[in-house]
Design a protein around this motif. Structure first.
Motif, PDB file in Angstrom:
ATOM      1  N   ASN A   1       0.819  -1.214   0.000  1.00 20.67           N
ATOM      2  CA  ASN A   1       0.000   0.000   0.000  1.00 20.67           C
ATOM      3  C   ASN A   1       0.855   1.268   0.000  1.00 20.67           C
ATOM      4  OD1 ASN A   1      -2.298  -1.510  -0.005  1.00 20.67           O
ATOM      5  ND2 ASN A   1      -2.821  -1.163   2.143  1.00 20.67           N
ATOM      6  N   ASP A   2       2.117   1.143   0.382  1.00 21.46           N
ATOM      7  CA  ASP A   2       3.011   2.296   0.402  1.00 21.46           C
ATOM      8  C   ASP A   2       3.788   2.448  -0.899  1.00 21.46           C
ATOM      9  OD1 ASP A   2       2.240   2.960   2.981  1.00 21.46           O
ATOM     10  OD2 ASP A   2       3.809   1.736   3.904  1.00 21.46           O
ATOM     11  N   MET A   3       3.564   1.558  -1.848  1.00 21.77           N
ATOM     12  CA  MET A   3       4.316   1.587  -3.093  1.00 21.77           C
ATOM     13  C   MET A   3       4.115   2.893  -3.866  1.00 21.77           C
ATOM     14  SD  MET A   3       6.413  -0.764  -4.020  1.00 21.77           S
ATOM     15  CE  MET A   3       6.398  -0.471  -5.785  1.00 21.77           C
ATOM     16  N   ARG A   4       2.954   3.512  -3.690  1.00 22.55           N
ATOM     17  CA  ARG A   4       2.641   4.726  -4.440  1.00 22.55           C
ATOM     18  C   ARG A   4       3.633   5.835  -4.149  1.00 22.55           C
ATOM     19  NH1 ARG A   4      -1.248   8.006  -1.269  1.00 22.55           N
ATOM     20  NH2 ARG A   4      -2.189   8.637  -3.239  1.00 22.55           N
ATOM     21  N   TYR A   5       4.290   5.774  -2.989  1.00 16.51           N
ATOM     22  CA  TYR A   5       5.250   6.814  -2.640  1.00 16.51           C
ATOM     23  C   TYR A   5       6.673   6.458  -3.064  1.00 16.51           C
ATOM     24  CZ  TYR A   5       1.621   9.137  -0.004  1.00 16.51           C
ATOM     25  OH  TYR A   5       0.464   9.801   0.344  1.00 16.51           O
ATOM     26  N   TYR A   6       6.845   5.268  -3.584  1.00  9.95           N
ATOM     27  CA  TYR A   6       8.172   4.840  -4.022  1.00  9.95           C
ATOM     28  C   TYR A   6       8.285   4.713  -5.532  1.00  9.95           C
ATOM     29  CZ  TYR A   6       9.074   3.713   0.889  1.00  9.95           C
ATOM     30  OH  TYR A   6       9.264   3.793   2.247  1.00  9.95           O
ATOM     31  N   GLU A   7       7.125   4.599  -6.203  1.00  8.52           N
ATOM     32  CA  GLU A   7       7.153   4.376  -7.651  1.00  8.52           C
ATOM     33  C   GLU A   7       7.807   5.521  -8.405  1.00  8.52           C
ATOM     34  OE1 GLU A   7       3.064   3.716  -8.470  1.00  8.52           O
ATOM     35  OE2 GLU A   7       3.135   1.555  -7.995  1.00  8.52           O
ATOM     36  N   GLN A   8       7.644   6.746  -7.876  1.00  8.55           N
ATOM     37  CA  GLN A   8       8.209   7.895  -8.577  1.00  8.55           C
ATOM     38  C   GLN A   8       9.728   7.853  -8.661  1.00  8.55           C
ATOM     39  OE1 GLN A   8       7.046  11.383  -6.426  1.00  8.55           O
ATOM     40  NE2 GLN A   8       7.829  10.634  -4.462  1.00  8.55           N
ATOM     41  N   SER A   9      10.353   7.107  -7.766  1.00  6.80           N
ATOM     42  CA  SER A   9      11.804   6.982  -7.817  1.00  6.80           C
ATOM     43  C   SER A   9      12.248   5.748  -8.597  1.00  6.80           C
ATOM     44  CB  SER A   9      12.367   6.929  -6.393  1.00  6.80           C
ATOM     45  OG  SER A   9      11.794   5.859  -5.656  1.00  6.80           O
ATOM     46  N   GLY A  10      11.308   5.109  -9.277  1.00 11.09           N
ATOM     47  CA  GLY A  10      11.648   3.974 -10.128  1.00 11.09           C
ATOM     48  C   GLY A  10      11.642   2.630  -9.429  1.00 11.09           C
ATOM     49  N   ILE A  11      11.146   2.602  -8.218  1.00 11.95           N
ATOM     50  CA  ILE A  11      11.109   1.339  -7.469  1.00 11.95           C
ATOM     51  C   ILE A  11       9.910   0.519  -7.911  1.00 11.95           C
ATOM     52  CG2 ILE A  11      10.822   0.337  -5.173  1.00 11.95           C
ATOM     53  CD1 ILE A  11      12.332   2.745  -4.056  1.00 11.95           C
ATOM     54  N   THR A  12      10.167  -0.747  -8.191  1.00 12.06           N
ATOM     55  CA  THR A  12       9.112  -1.669  -8.603  1.00 12.06           C
ATOM     56  C   THR A  12       8.831  -2.664  -7.486  1.00 12.06           C
ATOM     57  OG1 THR A  12      10.651  -3.275  -9.556  1.00 12.06           O
ATOM     58  CG2 THR A  12       9.932  -1.463 -10.984  1.00 12.06           C
ATOM     59  N   GLU A  13       7.799  -3.457  -7.684  1.00 15.10           N
ATOM     60  CA  GLU A  13       7.467  -4.472  -6.678  1.00 15.10           C
ATOM     61  C   GLU A  13       8.589  -5.492  -6.529  1.00 15.10           C
ATOM     62  OE1 GLU A  13       3.764  -6.413  -6.590  1.00 15.10           O
ATOM     63  OE2 GLU A  13       2.571  -4.579  -6.607  1.00 15.10           O
ATOM     64  N   ASP A  14       9.299  -5.764  -7.608  1.00 17.53           N
ATOM     65  CA  ASP A  14      10.423  -6.710  -7.505  1.00 17.53           C
ATOM     66  C   ASP A  14      11.502  -6.194  -6.559  1.00 17.53           C
ATOM     67  OD1 ASP A  14       9.253  -8.476  -9.227  1.00 17.53           O
ATOM     68  OD2 ASP A  14      10.276  -7.712 -11.017  1.00 17.53           O
ATOM     69  N   ASP A  15      11.620  -4.859  -6.484  1.00 19.02           N
ATOM     70  CA  ASP A  15      12.656  -4.277  -5.619  1.00 19.02           C
ATOM     71  C   ASP A  15      12.338  -4.436  -4.136  1.00 19.02           C
ATOM     72  OD1 ASP A  15      14.222  -3.388  -7.773  1.00 19.02           O
ATOM     73  OD2 ASP A  15      13.021  -1.560  -7.972  1.00 19.02           O
ATOM     74  N   ILE A  16      11.061  -4.543  -3.818  1.00 23.36           N
ATOM     75  CA  ILE A  16      10.706  -4.635  -2.393  1.00 23.36           C
ATOM     76  C   ILE A  16      10.639  -6.081  -1.910  1.00 23.36           C
ATOM     77  CG2 ILE A  16       9.387  -2.488  -2.598  1.00 23.36           C
ATOM     78  CD1 ILE A  16       6.828  -4.204  -2.205  1.00 23.36           C
ATOM     79  N   HIS A  17      10.794  -7.015  -2.849  1.00 19.91           N
ATOM     80  CA  HIS A  17      10.740  -8.427  -2.478  1.00 19.91           C
ATOM     81  C   HIS A  17      12.109  -8.907  -1.997  1.00 19.91           C
ATOM     82  CE1 HIS A  17       6.776  -8.462  -3.886  1.00 19.91           C
ATOM     83  NE2 HIS A  17       6.975  -8.802  -5.167  1.00 19.91           N
ATOM     84  N   MET A  18      12.089  -9.706  -0.975  1.00 25.56           N
ATOM     85  CA  MET A  18      13.305 -10.344  -0.446  1.00 25.56           C
ATOM     86  C   MET A  18      13.044 -11.848  -0.442  1.00 25.56           C
ATOM     87  SD  MET A  18      15.099  -9.575   3.239  1.00 25.56           S
ATOM     88  CE  MET A  18      16.650 -10.359   3.705  1.00 25.56           C
ATOM     89  N   ASN A  19      13.658 -12.545  -1.390  1.00 24.62           N
ATOM     90  CA  ASN A  19      13.431 -13.979  -1.546  1.00 24.62           C
ATOM     91  C   ASN A  19      14.506 -14.758  -0.796  1.00 24.62           C
ATOM     92  OD1 ASN A  19      11.190 -13.591  -3.381  1.00 24.62           O
ATOM     93  ND2 ASN A  19      12.706 -13.043  -4.937  1.00 24.62           N
ATOM     94  N   LEU A  20      14.083 -15.519   0.174  1.00 23.91           N
ATOM     95  CA  LEU A  20      15.011 -16.244   1.039  1.00 23.91           C
ATOM     96  C   LEU A  20      14.785 -17.744   0.976  1.00 23.91           C
ATOM     97  CD1 LEU A  20      14.724 -13.962   4.222  1.00 23.91           C
ATOM     98  CD2 LEU A  20      16.610 -13.994   2.584  1.00 23.91           C
ATOM     99  N   GLU A  21      15.877 -18.481   0.810  1.00 19.50           N
ATOM    100  CA  GLU A  21      15.801 -19.939   0.836  1.00 19.50           C
ATOM    101  C   GLU A  21      15.873 -20.414   2.282  1.00 19.50           C
ATOM    102  OE1 GLU A  21      18.316 -23.950  -0.436  1.00 19.50           O
ATOM    103  OE2 GLU A  21      18.990 -21.958  -1.102  1.00 19.50           O
ATOM    104  N   ILE A  22      14.971 -21.292   2.645  1.00 17.65           N
ATOM    105  CA  ILE A  22      14.958 -21.845   4.000  1.00 17.65           C
ATOM    106  C   ILE A  22      16.041 -22.924   4.099  1.00 17.65           C
ATOM    107  CG2 ILE A  22      13.606 -23.068   5.743  1.00 17.65           C
ATOM    108  CD1 ILE A  22      11.077 -21.941   4.401  1.00 17.65           C
ATOM    109  N   ILE A  23      17.057 -22.678   4.932  1.00 16.22           N
ATOM    110  CA  ILE A  23      18.117 -23.678   5.116  1.00 16.22           C
ATOM    111  C   ILE A  23      18.014 -24.357   6.477  1.00 16.22           C
ATOM    112  CG2 ILE A  23      19.726 -22.508   3.573  1.00 16.22           C
ATOM    113  CD1 ILE A  23      21.156 -21.447   6.106  1.00 16.22           C
ATOM    114  N   GLY A  24      17.124 -23.862   7.322  1.00 15.98           N
ATOM    115  CA  GLY A  24      16.978 -24.457   8.643  1.00 15.98           C
ATOM    116  C   GLY A  24      15.660 -24.101   9.290  1.00 15.98           C
ATOM    117  N   ILE A  25      15.222 -24.972  10.166  1.00 12.92           N
ATOM    118  CA  ILE A  25      14.015 -24.747  10.961  1.00 12.92           C
ATOM    119  C   ILE A  25      14.411 -24.877  12.425  1.00 12.92           C
ATOM    120  CG2 ILE A  25      11.701 -25.606  11.529  1.00 12.92           C
ATOM    121  CD1 ILE A  25      11.473 -26.611   8.640  1.00 12.92           C
ATOM    122  N   TYR A  26      14.013 -23.902  13.221  1.00 15.43           N
ATOM    123  CA  TYR A  26      14.420 -23.923  14.630  1.00 15.43           C
ATOM    124  C   TYR A  26      13.208 -23.737  15.530  1.00 15.43           C
ATOM    125  CZ  TYR A  26      13.865 -18.819  15.097  1.00 15.43           C
ATOM    126  OH  TYR A  26      13.346 -17.545  15.163  1.00 15.43           O
TER     127      TYR A  26
END
Length: 523
Positions: free
Chosen positions: A214-239
């Motif tokens: 919902n806050d993307m509207r304030y970041y789009e003007q600087s060229g930020i896309t939805e891909d930029d806000i994603h952080m894709n992490l591989e699960i290497i452990g469960i604790y």
């Protein structure tokens, strides 16, 4: 007849004098036992409490010292001081880590982020049941407010204090290694409850959003896309996170999901730095293009700049090594940096014990000095009545050293009797006296303010306080006057020392005796 046999005969022959000296040693012994017992109990209480505390020290900026320094500068000097603002550096941290007493270190960064494509573990509390909220912007647009629902906890090193303390226990997979930390690999560990709630396994990839959609509207003007806000992490452990929330507490009712231990995700520090860099660098370039005059002297952001380090917390191998660790590294600290072991709190709470230790030591020294003076005077005065005995012994060829040894043995025999009796009585009295003086000392200290006020160092928002919280009741609960075999041994050693010193002056008097003159004077 040797000097030892003569000493025993003289002790039994002069019974009244022996009893008087024995009573003197008995009283001395009781006072010394009480003093040593109280001092030992006070010191042992501090040791026992220390051993129950987590062996941690923090390395951070001494903000109070820097603030006081800046206040005394003129405006130009202040600006220069702020340009060289003190900071925690990785080189300093690694230097402290080289100490063999360090088990691991937490250089943590905590961020509240958003789940994407999976659901965090619900709390089902009043906050969630009342639904979300809305936010109205200046242009009149109303949007639904989306609250962060998970906590990303990152570290610069492939271990954590929580793992060493068994607060976190890996149940599947592994923890990230140093190579993954240095390279900022996009890997993570999730809790077993979060994994079960979403049917996630080791090897799966989860997506975390750095900001709300919902806050993307304030970041789009600087060229930020939805891909930029994603952080894709591989699960290497469960604790499993052994930290639990009290569902009956008032705080629980209004907690957010990111407050739940079940929604804490662990990752390398630069994984977050690299992810945020993709978005942050676009913001930087956009702002620089809009207002170039403000960025003339600015440095271009790096992934490291988004993982600001403000504190390092070191876990040591033994709580009793904490004070020595601080002392060993104190001289190596840079200006306006400090190593905090929560000693101010501990020393404040231990103040009654320290006062007892001081006074008990003073009592022991006063008693010992008075004992030496009294026994020396008594021994010196009795020499006059034993001049004939000394003269006879000297005339038959007994050496002066053996005569001195005889006097020494006589005093030792009486001292051992007196101290042995004092051990029995002192053991009964010391416990009661120790409790009485402690109660009095605590009542006296309480008149000057609360002793339970604690200052556990500088704690920043989102950080964990690793210092063990103790109260004065916890500390004083360990105070128990017991007469141990070590104290009894100290009593006898002290007694021998008192007798040895007390016989020195009389021995010089004996050395000056002339047997012929003594016997002629007696006639």
């Amino acid at each position: 007849m040797n000097f030892f046999t003569r000493a025993i005969k003289n002790v039994t022959r002069r019974m009244s004098k022996s009893i008087l000296l024995a009573v003197t040693f008995f009283l001395i012994g009781n006072l010394v036992i009480i003093g040593l017992g109280i001092n030992n109990a006070a010191e042992q209480a501090k040791i026992e409490t220390r051993q129950k505390m987590r062996a941690v020290v923090s390395y951070e900026v001494d903000y109070d010292a820097f603030r006081k320094y800046v206040e005394d500068l003129d405006e130009e000097a202040q600006q220069e001081a702020y340009k060289n603002y003190p900071s925690v550096t990785m080189d300093d941290i690694k230097n402290l880590m080289s100490d063999e007493r360090v088990k691991t270190v937490n250089v943590l960064s905590t961020n509240m982020l958003y789940s994407n494509g999976f659901e965090t573990v619900p709390l089902n509390n009043d906050r969630e049941n009342n639904g979300g909220g809305t936010m109205t912007y200046e242009d009149g647009t109303t949007v639904e407010y989306i609250e962060p629902d998970l906590k990303l906890q990152t570290n610069y090193f492939p271990n954590m204090i929580e793992l060493e303390d068994k607060m976190y226990e890996i149940v599947e997979g592994r923890f990230y290694n140093q190579e993954e930390v240095d390279e900022g690999k996009m890997v993570c560990l999730i809790t077993d409850k979060l994994a079960s709630h979403n049917n996630l396994r080791v090897g799966d990839v989860i997506t975390i959003d750095l900001i709300s959609k919902n806050d993307m509207r304030y970041y789009e003007q600087s060229g930020i896309t939805e891909d930029d806000i994603h952080m894709n992490l591989e699960i290497i452990g469960i604790y499993h996170n052994n930290d639990e929330l009290d569902e009956n507490s008032d705080e629980y009712k209004w907690m957010s999901r990111y407050d739940s231990p079940d929604n804490t995700i662990l990752a390398p520090a630069l994984a977050y730095g690299n992810a945020y860099y993709n978005m942050g660098i676009k913001q930087y370039e956009y702002s620089k293009a809009q207002n170039p005059e403000y960025y003339v002297d600015s440095e271009t952001p790096t992934p490291e700049s988004y993982t600001y380090v403000n504190k390092a917390v070191f876990l040591l191998d033994d709580p009793l090594n904490v004070d020595q660790f601080v002392a060993d590294h104190q001289s190596d600290l840079k200006d306006f940096m400090k190593i905090d072991a929560n000693n101010d709190t501990f020393k404040k709470l231990a103040r009654p014990l320290d006062t007892l230790s001081l006074f008990s030591n003073i009592i022991v020294w006063i008693v010992a000095i008075n004992a030496i003076v009294i026994i020396t005077l008594v021994t010196a005065l009795t020499l006059k009545t034993r001049e004939y005995e000394i003269g006879v012994l000297l005339s038959i060829g007994v050496s002066k050293m053996k005569i001195v040894a005889q006097f020494f043995v006589e005093l030792i025999i009486v001292a051992l009797i007196g101290f042995t009796l004092s051990v029995a009585s002192g053991s009964l009295v010391a416990k009661q006296v120790g409790k009485m003086v402690m109660d009095y000392q605590v009542d006296t200290e309480s008149q000057y303010g609360s002793l339970d006020d604690q200052n556990n160092g500088t704690i920043y928002w989102g950080e964990t306080n690793y210092f063990t919280e103790i109260s004065q009741d916890d500390l004083l609960a360990e105070y128990d006057v017991q007469i141990s075999p070590m104290i009894i041994a100290e009593i006898y050693i002290l007694g021998i020392g008192v007798v040895f010193i007390s016989i020195l002056i009389p021995s010089f008097m004996i050395m000056r005796f002339n047997p012929k003159k003594i016997l002629m004077n007696q006639n």
